[in-house]
Design a protein around this motif. Sequence first.
Motif, PDB file in Angstrom:
ATOM      1  N   LEU A   1      -3.661  63.069  22.262  1.00  0.00           N
ATOM      2  CA  LEU A   1      -3.563  61.936  21.343  1.00  0.00           C
ATOM      3  C   LEU A   1      -4.434  60.780  21.826  1.00  0.00           C
ATOM      4  O   LEU A   1      -5.174  60.174  21.036  1.00  0.00           O
ATOM      5  N   ALA A   2      -4.376  60.483  23.117  1.00  0.00           N
ATOM      6  CA  ALA A   2      -5.199  59.409  23.666  1.00  0.00           C
ATOM      7  C   ALA A   2      -6.685  59.729  23.513  1.00  0.00           C
ATOM      8  O   ALA A   2      -7.499  58.836  23.230  1.00  0.00           O
ATOM      9  N   GLY A   3      -7.034  61.001  23.680  1.00  0.00           N
ATOM     10  CA  GLY A   3      -8.422  61.399  23.520  1.00  0.00           C
ATOM     11  C   GLY A   3      -8.914  61.215  22.096  1.00  0.00           C
ATOM     12  O   GLY A   3     -10.005  60.679  21.858  1.00  0.00           O
ATOM     13  N   TYR A   4      -8.114  61.645  21.135  1.00  0.00           N
ATOM     14  CA  TYR A   4      -8.502  61.462  19.733  1.00  0.00           C
ATOM     15  C   TYR A   4      -8.652  59.979  19.404  1.00  0.00           C
ATOM     16  O   TYR A   4      -9.609  59.562  18.745  1.00  0.00           O
ATOM     17  N   GLU A   5      -7.695  59.180  19.847  1.00  0.00           N
ATOM     18  CA  GLU A   5      -7.731  57.759  19.520  1.00  0.00           C
ATOM     19  C   GLU A   5      -8.909  57.048  20.189  1.00  0.00           C
ATOM     20  O   GLU A   5      -9.342  55.992  19.722  1.00  0.00           O
TER      21      GLU A   5
END
Length: 206
Positions: free
Chosen positions: A137-141
Amino acid sequence: MTAFATRPRPAEPHVTFQDFVAARPDEEKWELIEGCFVMQAQPSIDHQIIGSNLDRLLNDALERTAPGRIAVSNPAIDLSPTIRGHTYVPDVAVIDVAEFEPGQNVVGTLYLAVEIISPSDRLRISSLNRRTIDVKLAGYEALPTCEAVLLVEQRSFDVTLSERAGSGWTRRRLTDPDDRLVVASAGLDCRLGDLYARTTLVRARR
C-alpha cells in the motif's frame, strides 16, 4: 495478493526482473520485494471472481469516462525509481493504454491498484517488520501517478478505498453490501455488493 508459496529467492546477478519473469511459465505470477523474487500462490476461485467483477466494472466505467485507460488483471508495476527493488503485481490495475506494446508485461504508470486480500498478505516481511499488504500500500501511494488503491477482503464485505487528496491520502472503509463504492478517478460508481457477485459469500447470505 502476495502469497509466499515459495521461499523468496534473491535476485540472480545480472538478471533483471523482466528477464526472469519472461523465462517463467505464463501461469506463474512473481513479484520483486526487497530485491527478492517472490512467487504468488494460486488464488482461490472467490478471489478470481472478485477480480473478474472488478475488471468488468472498471472497464465499463473507463469506456465512458477515460478511454485512454484500461483495467487489466495481474500487470507487473515497476516502482523504480520511486522505490528501487520492488515490482508489484496488483490483482487488478488501471494503466495507460498507450504505455504498453506487444509482449510487454511490466509498466511504470499506475492509476489505480486493487489488492484482494489473502491471509499471506498479513504476514510480516522480516527485513522490514511490516505486513506485506502495508508495504505494498505504501509503495502504491508513493507512485506519483497512482490516484487510488482498493483493498478488498474475500471473506467479508469489507473494502478500504484510499484516494489521493492533494499531497496526502484519504481512506474510507465500506462494510455494507448496499454502500456506494465511488472511485471518481476511474468513473466507478457501484454497490459494494457488486464486487462480490456470484461469490460463496453472496451465496451463503441467500
